[in-house]
Design an enzyme around this catalytic site. Structure first.
Site, mmCIF file in Angstrom:
data_model
loop_
_atom_site.group_PDB
_atom_site.id
_atom_site.type_symbol
_atom_site.label_atom_id
_atom_site.label_comp_id
_atom_site.label_asym_id
_atom_site.label_seq_id
_atom_site.Cartn_x
_atom_site.Cartn_y
_atom_site.Cartn_z
ATOM 1 N N ASN A 167 0.839 -1.210 0.000
ATOM 2 C CA ASN A 167 0.000 0.000 0.000
ATOM 3 C C ASN A 167 0.865 1.248 0.000
ATOM 4 O O ASN A 167 0.577 2.207 -0.717
ATOM 5 C CB ASN A 167 -0.921 0.021 1.227
ATOM 6 C CG ASN A 167 -2.208 -0.731 0.993
ATOM 7 O OD1 ASN A 167 -3.096 -0.248 0.292
ATOM 8 N ND2 ASN A 167 -2.296 -1.933 1.547
ATOM 9 N N LEU A 218 0.100 0.810 18.383
ATOM 10 C CA LEU A 218 -0.940 1.765 18.764
ATOM 11 C C LEU A 218 -0.323 3.164 18.749
ATOM 12 O O LEU A 218 0.714 3.396 19.375
ATOM 13 C CB LEU A 218 -1.457 1.422 20.161
ATOM 14 C CG LEU A 218 -2.701 2.169 20.627
ATOM 15 C CD1 LEU A 218 -3.915 1.829 19.767
ATOM 16 C CD2 LEU A 218 -2.990 1.861 22.088
ATOM 17 N N ASN A 270 -6.118 5.678 8.923
ATOM 18 C CA ASN A 270 -5.700 4.281 8.851
ATOM 19 C C ASN A 270 -6.608 3.551 7.877
ATOM 20 O O ASN A 270 -7.743 3.973 7.641
ATOM 21 C CB ASN A 270 -5.825 3.650 10.247
ATOM 22 C CG ASN A 270 -5.399 2.196 10.267
ATOM 23 O OD1 ASN A 270 -4.389 1.815 9.652
ATOM 24 N ND2 ASN A 270 -6.164 1.353 10.957
ATOM 25 N N HIS A 315 -8.226 -0.315 7.305
ATOM 26 C CA HIS A 315 -8.419 -1.605 7.965
ATOM 27 C C HIS A 315 -9.019 -2.577 6.952
ATOM 28 O O HIS A 315 -9.966 -2.216 6.236
ATOM 29 C CB HIS A 315 -9.359 -1.430 9.173
ATOM 30 C CG HIS A 315 -9.511 -2.691 9.953
ATOM 31 N ND1 HIS A 315 -8.520 -3.162 10.785
ATOM 32 C CD2 HIS A 315 -10.504 -3.607 9.992
ATOM 33 C CE1 HIS A 315 -8.917 -4.307 11.321
ATOM 34 N NE2 HIS A 315 -10.111 -4.599 10.857
HETATM 35 C C1 GRF Z 1 -3.272 -4.021 4.559
HETATM 36 O O1 GRF Z 1 -4.197 -5.028 4.288
HETATM 37 C C2 GRF Z 1 -3.866 -2.999 5.480
HETATM 38 O O2 GRF Z 1 -5.241 -2.890 5.394
HETATM 39 C C3 GRF Z 1 -3.525 -3.563 6.834
HETATM 40 O O3 GRF Z 1 -2.248 -4.125 6.670
HETATM 41 C C4 GRF Z 1 -2.076 -4.555 5.327
HETATM 42 C C5 GRF Z 1 -0.773 -4.011 4.836
HETATM 43 O O4 GRF Z 1 -0.392 -4.585 3.614
HETATM 44 N N1 GRF Z 1 -3.705 -2.596 7.855
HETATM 45 P P1 GRF Z 1 0.844 -4.006 2.799
HETATM 46 O O5 GRF Z 1 2.046 -3.992 3.737
HETATM 47 O O6 GRF Z 1 0.482 -2.627 2.360
HETATM 48 O O7 GRF Z 1 1.061 -4.935 1.659
#
Ligand code: GRF
Length: 194
Positions: free
Chosen positions: A14, A88, A103, A105
């Site tokens: 991401n 956290l 964030n 999720h």
């Molecule tokens: C994602 O699915 C995000 O929603 C979660 O952690 C994951 C991170 O994946 N909080 P990446 O490291 O971006 O591949």
């Protein structure tokens, strides 16, 4: 320019997708990538794109958040984006960046959120419960896990044949599509309202 930092603990797919989205943006810049894990792949991804990368160990976040804030201020950070960040966020940072931390999720909050509900645990729990759909939630960050105001949600179907891997892939696709423009929108709001 509005500068944002990405906080991530692991792979960082991401993070890299977000970095690419904002590469030539006129007034929003990814100015720093922070990880609490020294060997997190996300730090390599940052370097590949010439984005400054900082390793801030978990104990600093927990015991000395002012030091983390100093690093953010040194890089003129105005906004924080969490993308797979497993610590956290301490209240000192939340108070320094009010309504300026978001964030993502990998489920439809308020279901399947909270302590322990991260990564594969989330997808596993959804498959075990025979849920018909899952998705993503993008939300502001407060002092509790996955608890702040939800800004955006998108859903995907879960089929009988889905595995943790296949569901994770579907959810990742939603994340790649929606997280960057929602970040852009949230930052634009801080620019209009201060
Ligand atoms: C994602 O699915 C995000 O929603 C979660 O952690 C994951 C991170 O994946 N909080 P990446 O490291 O971006 O591949």
């Amino acid at each position: 320019m509005t500068n944002f930092a990405i906080f991530a603990s692991g792979n960082g797919s991401n993070a890299e997708n977000i970095i690419q989205y904002f590469k030539d943006h006129k007034f929003i810049r990814c100015a720093l990538v922070v990880s609490n894990k020294k060997n997190a792949h996300v730090l390599e991804r940052a370097k590949k794109h010439d984005i400054p990368a900082a390793y801030i160990p978990t104990h600093i976040f927990r015991e000395n958040p002012e030091e983390a804030i100093n690093t953010l201020e040194k890089h003129n950070i105005d906004f924080i984006v969490l993308a797979g960040f497993m610590v956290l966020v301490p209240s000192a940072i939340i108070q320094r960046y009010p309504n300026k931390i978001i964030n993502i999720h990998p489920a439809l909050l308020p279901d399947y959120g909270g302590k322990g509900m991260y990564g594969d645990n989330v997808h596993q729990a959804i498959i075990q419960a025979n849920e018909k759909q899952s998705g993503i939630s993008i939300h502001y960050v407060n002092e509790k896990y996955d608890d702040g105001q939800v800004i955006f949600q998108a859903a995907c179907p879960v089929s009988k044949d889905d595995t943790v891997e296949s569901l994770k892939e579907k959810v990742h696709q939603l994340e790649y599509e929606h997280y960057p423009p929602i970040i852009e929108q949230a930052i634009e709001e801080t620019r209009s309202f201060g």
